[in-house]
Design a protein around this motif. Structure first.
Motif, PDB file in Angstrom:
ATOM      1  N   ARG A 125       4.237  -8.729  -5.786  1.00 30.23           N
ATOM      2  CA  ARG A 125       3.296  -9.820  -5.571  1.00 30.23           C
ATOM      3  C   ARG A 125       1.933  -9.306  -5.125  1.00 30.23           C
ATOM      4  O   ARG A 125       0.903  -9.853  -5.483  1.00 30.23           O
ATOM      5  CB  ARG A 125       3.860 -10.808  -4.559  1.00 30.23           C
ATOM      6  CG  ARG A 125       3.438 -12.235  -4.876  1.00 30.23           C
ATOM      7  CD  ARG A 125       4.109 -13.257  -4.004  1.00 30.23           C
ATOM      8  NE  ARG A 125       3.882 -13.017  -2.601  1.00 30.23           N
ATOM      9  CZ  ARG A 125       4.835 -12.975  -1.692  1.00 30.23           C
ATOM     10  NH1 ARG A 125       6.078 -13.145  -2.050  1.00 30.23           N
ATOM     11  NH2 ARG A 125       4.549 -12.766  -0.425  1.00 30.23           N
ATOM     12  N   ILE A 126       1.926  -8.233  -4.319  1.00 31.03           N
ATOM     13  CA  ILE A 126       0.625  -7.727  -3.867  1.00 31.03           C
ATOM     14  C   ILE A 126       0.131  -6.577  -4.746  1.00 31.03           C
ATOM     15  O   ILE A 126      -0.825  -5.888  -4.401  1.00 31.03           O
ATOM     16  CB  ILE A 126       0.654  -7.285  -2.380  1.00 31.03           C
ATOM     17  CG1 ILE A 126       1.635  -6.127  -2.158  1.00 31.03           C
ATOM     18  CG2 ILE A 126       1.032  -8.448  -1.487  1.00 31.03           C
ATOM     19  CD1 ILE A 126       1.668  -5.669  -0.721  1.00 31.03           C
ATOM     20  N   GLY A 127       0.799  -6.384  -5.896  1.00 25.35           N
ATOM     21  CA  GLY A 127       0.301  -5.428  -6.877  1.00 25.35           C
ATOM     22  C   GLY A 127       0.433  -3.976  -6.473  1.00 25.35           C
ATOM     23  O   GLY A 127      -0.413  -3.161  -6.814  1.00 25.35           O
ATOM     24  N   LEU A 128       1.488  -3.668  -5.737  1.00 30.23           N
ATOM     25  CA  LEU A 128       1.669  -2.273  -5.338  1.00 30.23           C
ATOM     26  C   LEU A 128       3.007  -1.722  -5.804  1.00 30.23           C
ATOM     27  O   LEU A 128       3.444  -0.675  -5.346  1.00 30.23           O
ATOM     28  CB  LEU A 128       1.575  -2.138  -3.806  1.00 30.23           C
ATOM     29  CG  LEU A 128       0.210  -2.371  -3.176  1.00 30.23           C
ATOM     30  CD1 LEU A 128       0.307  -2.308  -1.662  1.00 30.23           C
ATOM     31  CD2 LEU A 128      -0.790  -1.338  -3.660  1.00 30.23           C
ATOM     32  N   ASP A 129       3.679  -2.440  -6.753  1.00 27.62           N
ATOM     33  CA  ASP A 129       5.022  -2.016  -7.142  1.00 27.62           C
ATOM     34  C   ASP A 129       5.025  -0.654  -7.833  1.00 27.62           C
ATOM     35  O   ASP A 129       6.020   0.054  -7.798  1.00 27.62           O
ATOM     36  CB  ASP A 129       5.709  -3.071  -8.024  1.00 27.62           C
ATOM     37  CG  ASP A 129       4.775  -3.646  -9.062  1.00 27.62           C
ATOM     38  OD1 ASP A 129       3.557  -3.425  -8.938  1.00 27.62           O
ATOM     39  OD2 ASP A 129       5.253  -4.306  -9.989  1.00 27.62           O
ATOM     40  N   HIS A 130       3.888  -0.274  -8.456  1.00 23.35           N
ATOM     41  CA  HIS A 130       3.876   1.006  -9.174  1.00 23.35           C
ATOM     42  C   HIS A 130       3.763   2.209  -8.232  1.00 23.35           C
ATOM     43  O   HIS A 130       3.908   3.344  -8.663  1.00 23.35           O
ATOM     44  CB  HIS A 130       2.722   1.030 -10.179  1.00 23.35           C
ATOM     45  CG  HIS A 130       1.369   0.844  -9.545  1.00 23.35           C
ATOM     46  ND1 HIS A 130       1.017  -0.312  -8.881  1.00 23.35           N
ATOM     47  CD2 HIS A 130       0.318   1.672  -9.448  1.00 23.35           C
ATOM     48  CE1 HIS A 130      -0.212  -0.185  -8.422  1.00 23.35           C
ATOM     49  NE2 HIS A 130      -0.665   1.010  -8.743  1.00 23.35           N
ATOM     50  N   VAL A 131       3.489   1.972  -6.944  1.00 20.54           N
ATOM     51  CA  VAL A 131       3.374   3.105  -6.015  1.00 20.54           C
ATOM     52  C   VAL A 131       4.408   3.001  -4.893  1.00 20.54           C
ATOM     53  O   VAL A 131       4.237   3.590  -3.836  1.00 20.54           O
ATOM     54  CB  VAL A 131       1.956   3.187  -5.397  1.00 20.54           C
ATOM     55  CG1 VAL A 131       0.958   3.641  -6.432  1.00 20.54           C
ATOM     56  CG2 VAL A 131       1.544   1.854  -4.798  1.00 20.54           C
ATOM     57  N   ALA A 132       5.510   2.260  -5.162  1.00 19.07           N
ATOM     58  CA  ALA A 132       6.477   1.971  -4.099  1.00 19.07           C
ATOM     59  C   ALA A 132       7.003   3.225  -3.413  1.00 19.07           C
ATOM     60  O   ALA A 132       7.281   3.206  -2.219  1.00 19.07           O
ATOM     61  CB  ALA A 132       7.640   1.162  -4.667  1.00 19.07           C
ATOM     62  N   ASP A 133       7.140   4.332  -4.164  1.00 21.91           N
ATOM     63  CA  ASP A 133       7.739   5.530  -3.568  1.00 21.91           C
ATOM     64  C   ASP A 133       6.705   6.522  -3.047  1.00 21.91           C
ATOM     65  O   ASP A 133       7.053   7.602  -2.583  1.00 21.91           O
ATOM     66  CB  ASP A 133       8.643   6.223  -4.597  1.00 21.91           C
ATOM     67  CG  ASP A 133       9.844   5.353  -4.933  1.00 21.91           C
ATOM     68  OD1 ASP A 133      10.517   4.915  -3.996  1.00 21.91           O
ATOM     69  OD2 ASP A 133      10.072   5.082  -6.125  1.00 21.91           O
ATOM     70  N   ASN A 134       5.423   6.152  -3.134  1.00 21.40           N
ATOM     71  CA  ASN A 134       4.377   7.052  -2.626  1.00 21.40           C
ATOM     72  C   ASN A 134       4.186   6.862  -1.126  1.00 21.40           C
ATOM     73  O   ASN A 134       4.648   5.878  -0.546  1.00 21.40           O
ATOM     74  CB  ASN A 134       3.042   6.766  -3.313  1.00 21.40           C
ATOM     75  CG  ASN A 134       3.089   7.123  -4.779  1.00 21.40           C
ATOM     76  OD1 ASN A 134       4.138   7.176  -5.388  1.00 21.40           O
ATOM     77  ND2 ASN A 134       1.926   7.368  -5.334  1.00 21.40           N
ATOM     78  N   TYR A 135       3.488   7.819  -0.528  1.00 21.80           N
ATOM     79  CA  TYR A 135       3.115   7.663   0.878  1.00 21.80           C
ATOM     80  C   TYR A 135       1.731   7.028   0.963  1.00 21.80           C
ATOM     81  O   TYR A 135       0.900   7.209   0.071  1.00 21.80           O
ATOM     82  CB  TYR A 135       3.125   9.030   1.569  1.00 21.80           C
ATOM     83  CG  TYR A 135       4.515   9.557   1.748  1.00 21.80           C
ATOM     84  CD1 TYR A 135       5.332   9.043   2.741  1.00 21.80           C
ATOM     85  CD2 TYR A 135       5.034  10.518   0.895  1.00 21.80           C
ATOM     86  CE1 TYR A 135       6.626   9.497   2.892  1.00 21.80           C
ATOM     87  CE2 TYR A 135       6.330  10.976   1.040  1.00 21.80           C
ATOM     88  CZ  TYR A 135       7.123  10.461   2.040  1.00 21.80           C
ATOM     89  OH  TYR A 135       8.409  10.892   2.188  1.00 21.80           O
ATOM     90  N   PRO A 136       1.468   6.248   2.040  1.00 20.07           N
ATOM     91  CA  PRO A 136       0.202   5.515   2.136  1.00 20.07           C
ATOM     92  C   PRO A 136      -1.035   6.404   1.960  1.00 20.07           C
ATOM     93  O   PRO A 136      -2.036   5.966   1.411  1.00 20.07           O
ATOM     94  CB  PRO A 136       0.241   4.920   3.546  1.00 20.07           C
ATOM     95  CG  PRO A 136       1.681   4.781   3.852  1.00 20.07           C
ATOM     96  CD  PRO A 136       2.358   5.923   3.162  1.00 20.07           C
ATOM     97  N   ALA A 137      -0.953   7.673   2.408  1.00 22.75           N
ATOM     98  CA  ALA A 137      -2.135   8.528   2.329  1.00 22.75           C
ATOM     99  C   ALA A 137      -2.585   8.753   0.888  1.00 22.75           C
ATOM    100  O   ALA A 137      -3.732   9.124   0.650  1.00 22.75           O
ATOM    101  CB  ALA A 137      -1.861   9.870   3.003  1.00 22.75           C
ATOM    102  N   THR A 138      -1.677   8.538  -0.087  1.00 25.00           N
ATOM    103  CA  THR A 138      -2.060   8.763  -1.474  1.00 25.00           C
ATOM    104  C   THR A 138      -2.689   7.510  -2.096  1.00 25.00           C
ATOM    105  O   THR A 138      -3.058   7.529  -3.260  1.00 25.00           O
ATOM    106  CB  THR A 138      -0.839   9.155  -2.326  1.00 25.00           C
ATOM    107  OG1 THR A 138       0.086   8.070  -2.309  1.00 25.00           O
ATOM    108  CG2 THR A 138      -0.155  10.385  -1.775  1.00 25.00           C
TER     109      THR A 138
END
Lengths: 255, 270
Positions: A125-138
C-alpha cells in the motif's frame, strides 16, 4: 472537552523559559500544522505532546485521560531522521510496529507468519513492497520517511506527531509525500500534529496552522521570554475560510 | 596535483603494502649477516634460514623428553586462556555496558565506579591474583578479564548512549517495554560495536596473557619465550613471536569477517 487539550503550558530548561502560557484545544481528527521561527519551541511543544518531556507547569490531556508520563502506544511519531530501525529489514520494521508491544518484542509461529503477510500488504500500500528485504539505509530519503510513517501507523496510534518529516527531502519527493500523507489521513481519520518550516506545506496539509512566536522580546537578552501560540489560522479551503460560496448562483466557479 | 589527491594504482598499492615488510626483512638479514660473518657462533641475530629450520623443528618434531610437539600444546593452552578471558570479559562488558547506557539509575551508580576501577594498572594487582587464585589457570584468565573488562564496559556504555534518542522514543511509541528496547533495539546495534571493541582489546589481552604466563606457568606461548630466553635461543623466541603475531592477526581478521557476516546492515548504504 476537546480531544487533545493543552492548558497553561510552561516549559523551561535550567530556568530559561522556552514556552509560556500555551493553550490549545484540538478536536479528534484535526490536522494541526505547527510553524514558527527556529528556536521558538515548536519541537519542544511536540516533545510535550509526545510525553517525552513533562511541562514545568500546566498539563496536556488526551481524551480526558490523566497526563501521560512517558511515550506510549497512544502516540505515534515520525522524526526527521532516525525514525526507522537500521538493523531491521524494511518488512521487519513494519512488523515491529505490531510486535514491539509483545513480551519479547516479537511474534512466534503462525502469528509471525500472519504478521509478515500483513506487513507485506502494508508495504504494497505504501509502495515499498519491492524493497521488503532491504535495510533502511539502502532506501532514498522519501522511501525511508514513508517507511517511518507506515511503521508508526501499523501501531494504530490515536495521535500522529510529525517533527519536520519532509524537511530533508527534495521538492518533488515532498509533493508525492504530501499526497501519500493526505491519502493515509483520509483513510484513518486520525489526529495529526506536524511541525514544519514550510508555510505552504503547513497550509496545504493542515486544517489549522498555529504559529509559535515570542510576544515579548528583550533585545539585550533574547532568551529572557518564552514563546507561545500567537496565531491560530483556519487553513481549510486553502486558508480562505470565509470565501466558501454557499449560494447556488448562475456564476461559473472553479470545481 | 596536490599530494592529498594522488592515489596509488592497484599494482603500486600492492608494492607499497609489501615494501615495509620487505625492508624490515632485508635490514634484519643484512644485520644478521654482518654479525655472523664476524662470529659464526653469534646467537643474537640468527640467520633467516636458521629461523626457518627452527620453525620447522618446533612445528613438526616432537620434544625428545616428553614426546609431544610443544608448540601445539603451548598454542592450545594459550588460546584457551585467551578465549576464556576475552569471552568472559566480553559478556560482562556487554551486559554492564548496556545496563549503564540504558538505565539512568545504574548509570548513576556505576559509571563513576567503573571510571575509577579502569585506572588500576592490571599488572600491579597480578601478585594479588596469584595469591588469591593460586598459580593455576584461574589467575591467568582473571588477569585478562580484569585487564580488559573496564575498557569494554566504558566503550559499550558509551555506544549504548550514542543510540539516537529518537530511535528509543520511536520504540516506546510502538509500545516496547524496557526489556524489549534493550533486546530488540539496543542489543543488535551494540553487538557490532562489541566485536570492534573486542578487536581493539585483543592487544592488551595478549599482553596480560604473556605477562601471566611468563611469571607462573609450565605451558604456554609466553612461558616458552621466557624459558628459552635463558639459553639465548633467539631463533626459538623469534619463531614464537612471529607465530603469536600471525595468530593475533588471523583472530582480528576473523572477527572482522564475522562482524560483516552477522551484521550486514552495518555495511548497508544507498
Amino acid at each position: 472537552m476537546s480531544f487533545v487539550s493543552a492548558s497553561n503550558i510552561f516549559q523551561s530548561y535550567n530556568g530559561r523559559p522556552i514556552l509560556e502560557r500555551v493553550n490549545l484545544e484540538v478536536e479528534e481528527g484535526e490536522f494541526i500544522s505547527i510553524v514558527g521561527a527556529s528556536g521558538c519551541g515548536k519541537s519542544t511543544f511536540l516533545r510535550l505532546l509526545l510525553a517525552q518531556e513533562r511541562p514545568t507547569r500546566g498539563q496536556i490531556t488526551v481524551d480526558g485521560n490523566p497526563p501521560a508520563v512517558e511515550p506510549g502506544l497512544e502516540r505515534g511519531v515520525v522524526f526527521q531522521r532516525y525514525s526507522t530501525f537500521p538493523h531491521l529489514t524494511v518488512r521487519d520494521n513494519i512488523v515491529a510496529g505490531e510486535s514491539f508491544r509483545r513480551p519479547w518484542g516479537r511474534f512466534f509461529g503462525a502469528e509471525r507468519k500472519a504478521a509478515r503477510a500483513r506487513a507485506d500488504e502494508t508495504l504494497a500500500r505504501i509502495g515499498l513492497d519491492h524493497v521488503a528485504d532491504n535495510y533502511p539505509a539502502t532506501l532514498s530519503g522519501g522511501m525511508q520517511q514513508r517507511l517511518a510513517i507506515g511503521q508508526a501507523l501499523v501501531a494504530r496510534p490515536r495521535i500522529l506527531l510529525l517533527d519536520e518529516p519532509f524537511g530533508a527531502l527534495d521538492p518533488g519527493t515532498r509533493l508525492s509525500m504530501h499526497d501519500f500523507l493526505s491519502d493515509l489521513r483520509a483513510e484513518t481519520g486520525m489526529t495529526v500534529f506536524m511541525v514544519t518550516h514550510d508555510l505552504e506545506e503547513g497550509f496545504k496539509l493542515g486544517d489549522r496552522v498555529i504559529v509559535f512566536d515570542k510576544p515579548r522580546w528583550d533585545p539585550d537578552d533574547p532568551g529572557a521570554f518564552g514563546a507561545t501560540i500567537t496565531y491560530d489560522f483556519d487553513a481549510r479551503n486553502g486558508g480562505f475560510p470565509y470565501q466558501t460560496i454557499k449560494e447556488e448562483t448562475h456564476v461559473l466557479r472553479p470545481q | 596535483m596536490r599530494l592529498i589527491n594522488r592515489k596509488p594504482g592497484r599494482p603500486l598499492a600492492l608494492f607499497l603494502l609489501m615494501l615495509p615488510f620487505a625492508l624490515v626483512f632485508i635490514a634484519y638479514a643484512i644485520g644478521s649477516d654482518i654479525r655472523l660473518s664476524e662470529n659464526p657462533a653469534d646467537k643474537l641475530l640468527p640467520a633467516p634460514s636458521k629461523i626457518a629450520a627452527t620453525a620447522e623443528r618446533l612445528f613438526f618434531e616432537p620434544d625428545k623428553r616428553s614426546g609431544r610437539i610443544l608448540m601445539w600444546h603451548d598454542t592450545a593452552i594459550s588460546l584457551q586462556r585467551l578465549g576464556l578471558g576475552v569471552g568472559i570479559a566480553a559478556l560482562i562488558g556487554l551486559s554492564f555496558g548496556m545496563l549503564i547506557g540504558l538505565l539512568p539509575h545504574v548509570r548513576a551508580t556505576f559509571a563513576g565506579f567503573v571510571a575509577v576501577i579502569s585506572m588500576i594498572p592490571p599488572l600491579a594487582i597480578l601478585p594479588i591474583l596469584f595469591i588469591t587464585f593460586g598459580l593455576g589457570e584461574l589467575s591467568k584468565v582473571v588477569l585478562i578479564v580484569i585487564g580488559i573488562t573496564p575498557f569494554l564496559i566504558r566503550d559499550l556504555s558509551q555506544r549504548t548512549l550514542e543510540i539516537p534518542r529518537e530511535m528509543i522514543v520511536k520504540a516506546e511509541t510502538l509500545g516496547a517495554s524496557t526489556l524489549t528496547i534493550a533486546l530488540r533495539v539496543a542489543l543488535p546495534q551494540v553487538l557490532p560495536r562489541l566485536i570492534q571493541s573486542v578487536r581493539l582489546s585483543l592487544g592488551p589481552a595478549w599482553l596480560f596473557l604473556i605477562a601471566a604466563e611468563a611469571i607462573a606457568s609450565d605451558l604456554g606461548l609466553g612461558y616458552r619465550i621466557f624459558l628459552v630466553r635463558r639459553y639465548l635461543a633467539m631463533d626459538v623466541i623469534l619463531t614464537y613471536v612471529l607465530w603469536i603475531t600471525l595468530l593475533a592477526f588471523v583472530i582480528d581478521l576473523a572477527l572482522k569477517k564475522l562482524s560483516e557476516r552477522l551484521f550486514p546492515w552495518t555495511e548497508a548504504a544507498l
